[in-house]
Design an enzyme around this catalytic site. Structure first.
Site, PDB file in Angstrom:
ATOM      1  N   GLY A   4       0.794  -1.150  -0.071  1.00 51.32           N
ATOM      2  CA  GLY A   4       0.074  -0.020   0.078  1.00 51.32           C
ATOM      3  C   GLY A   4       0.960   1.286   0.112  1.00 51.32           C
ATOM      4  O   GLY A   4       1.514   1.601   1.158  1.00 51.32           O
ATOM      5  N   HIS A   5       1.207   1.698  -1.428  1.00 50.40           N
ATOM      6  CA  HIS A   5       2.203   2.880  -1.447  1.00 50.40           C
ATOM      7  C   HIS A   5       1.311   4.210  -1.352  1.00 50.40           C
ATOM      8  O   HIS A   5       0.552   4.382  -2.222  1.00 50.40           O
ATOM      9  CB  HIS A   5       2.687   2.868  -2.559  1.00 50.40           C
ATOM     10  CG  HIS A   5       3.672   1.765  -2.650  1.00 50.40           C
ATOM     11  ND1 HIS A   5       4.545   1.208  -3.425  1.00 50.40           N
ATOM     12  CD2 HIS A   5       4.147   0.923  -1.466  1.00 50.40           C
ATOM     13  CE1 HIS A   5       5.606   0.269  -2.959  1.00 50.40           C
ATOM     14  NE2 HIS A   5       5.030   0.077  -1.760  1.00 50.40           N
ATOM     15  N   GLY A  48       7.894  15.253   6.740  1.00 41.08           N
ATOM     16  CA  GLY A  48       6.413  15.424   6.382  1.00 41.08           C
ATOM     17  C   GLY A  48       5.836  14.342   5.425  1.00 41.08           C
ATOM     18  O   GLY A  48       6.601  14.361   4.508  1.00 41.08           O
TER      19      GLY A  48
END
Ligand code: IMP
Length: 424
Positions: free
Chosen positions: A43-44, A413
């Site tokens: 799951g990228h 982030g």
């Protein structure tokens, strides 16, 4: 003309390092982005311009409209899940059919592979692997057993081949007394997915990639999972079933080892693991909960809580060695902003013996830590390494010295923009 290179971007611990974001940042430098192993267990997550996408089987280069994206022969593909993922991207305005090429040699995940995945897990009792339930293990088992179905099979005489493999699976399930399942609806969507896939470019991607390299084009091999989940080098049997390492780039794309250029090893400033298996750095206290909460460490595919702990240098050194990592990429450094001290596991200890090298069995190993001062500053707004707090600079230098490999990219982030490329 100088030949192009394949650079590999690999998760080097237990996956979930944030490969999607880095591939997305790297993509402008490459002509082709290729997946070489794994399937919808990945799951990228990619976030840009306030939008969020989770890619499972489709390479993360799909958002750059001038790139070729390849699903290589080392991958496994579930037609129904592929269709859902592709349609979501098409609905968001991305044209896939002209830019996504799928290897005819990639293996197909059948609905009954997923049932087998559940049945094998159920039969394991307490020793469950904690798989994603996507049928990965049974599909790679059939590949190794030389009975699997490949993408190219959907182009010729598919119905009979499908019926034969399905019948074989049903017999195994009967033998396991695992009969309480119903795939009627799932199979309908799956067959629609097969039909949908026929509209894509199903090609000999290994020939295509080698042609690109000859033309001087550059390829980014996008890893899935991580080195400690590799079928050979991971914490067996608590691993996935593919070759997630740089060796897997060669077999999973059909290129020679000399075609590999840089090997980027991606890791987080701390550690996580999903599913079962030994995890010497796991924290069961509020520090672990704090890392999970701040880092949003919940599985992208299954939603499960990720197990959290401090960074593990024993695992990282091993992974750097196995993959021949040339540059490190450290993700989620900002998650540790609020901690007074930061720990790093520098060795394992078992029965009084201290080990700096990865042992055969990590079950029962305890982590030996070195403690460093925290930086206690918000990293998420920093745009240049010169602005890093001194304690963070010290943490980076400590890791680079221990790992004997430069950390050239840092993520502070989730957004594309929160990526700092360090000067060499
Ligand atoms: P499988 O790949 O579904 O067979 O799962 C085998 C093990 O690998 C389980 O512990 C999964 O949680 C883990 N795993 C598989 N894919 C990923 C991934 O993309 N990120 C993290 N863990 C994964």
């Amino acid at each position: 003309m100088e030949k192009g290179k394949v650079d590999a971007l690999l998760g080097i611990v237990f996956g979930d390092e944030g490969k999607g974001k880095v591939v997305d940042v790297f993509t402008p430098k490459y002509d082709v982005v290729a997946r070489f192993a794994g399937g919808p267990n990945a799951g990228h997550t990619i976030i840009f311009d306030g939008k969020k996408f989770v890619l499972r089987s489709i390479p993360s280069g799909i958002f750059a409209t001038d790139k070729v994206n390849i699903i290589g022969n080392g991958c496994v593909l579930a037609p129904d899940l592929f269709m859902a993922e592709a349609k979501e991207l098409e609905a968001a305005g991305y044209d896939l059919k002209s830019r996504l090429h799928i290897s005819k040699r990639a293996h197909l995940i059948l609905p009954t592979h997923r049932v087998l995945d559940r049945a094998y897990e159920a039969a394991k009792g307490k020793a469950k692997v904690g798989t994603t339930g996507k049928g990965i293990g049974p599909t790679y088992s059939d590949k190794a057993a030389r009975i699997g179905l490949r993408v190219g099979d959907i182009l010729d005489g598919f119905d009979a081949k499908y019926a034969a493999l399905k019948a074989r699976h049903e017999q195994i399930l009967k033998d396991l007394h695992y009969t309480d399942y119903d795939i009627t609806e799932e199979e309908k969507t799956w067959l629609e997915g097969v039909e949908y896939m026929r509209g894509f470019q199903l090609t000999d991607t290994e020939i295509e990639i080698n042609r690109y390299l000859k033309e001087g084009k550059h390829v980014l091999a996008e890893g899935a999972q991580g080195t400690m989940l590799d079928i050979d080098h991971g914490t067996y049997p608590f691993v996935s079933s593919s070759s997630t390492t740089s060796g897997g780039v060669c077999t999973g794309l059909g290129i020679g080892p000399r075609d590999i250029g840089e090997v980027f090893g991606i890791f987080k400033a701390y550690s996580t693991r999903v599913g079962s298996g030994p995890f010497p750095v796991e924290l069961f206290d509020e520090t672990g909960d704090k890392i999970r909460e701040i880092g949003h460490e919940y599985g992208a595919v299954t939603g499960r809580n990720r197990r959290c702990g401090w960074v593990d240098l024993v695992a990282l050194k091993y992974a750097i060695m196995i993959n021949g990592v040339t540059q490190l990429v450290m993700m989620k450094s900002d998650v540790l902003d609020g901690f007074d001290t930061i720990k790093a596991c520098v060795a394992y200890k078992k029965d009084g013996v201290v080990m700096e090298d990865m042992p055969f069995e990590t079950e029962g190993c305890e982590a030996v830590y070195k403690e460093l001062p925290g930086w206690k500053e918000d990293l998420s707004h920093i745009t240049d390494e010169a602005q890093f707090p001194q304690a963070f600079k010290d943490y980076i230098r400590f890791l680079e010295t221990e790992l004997e490999t430069p950390i050239t990219i840092l993520s502070v982030g989730p957004d594309r923009a929160q990526t700092i490329i360090r000067k060499k």
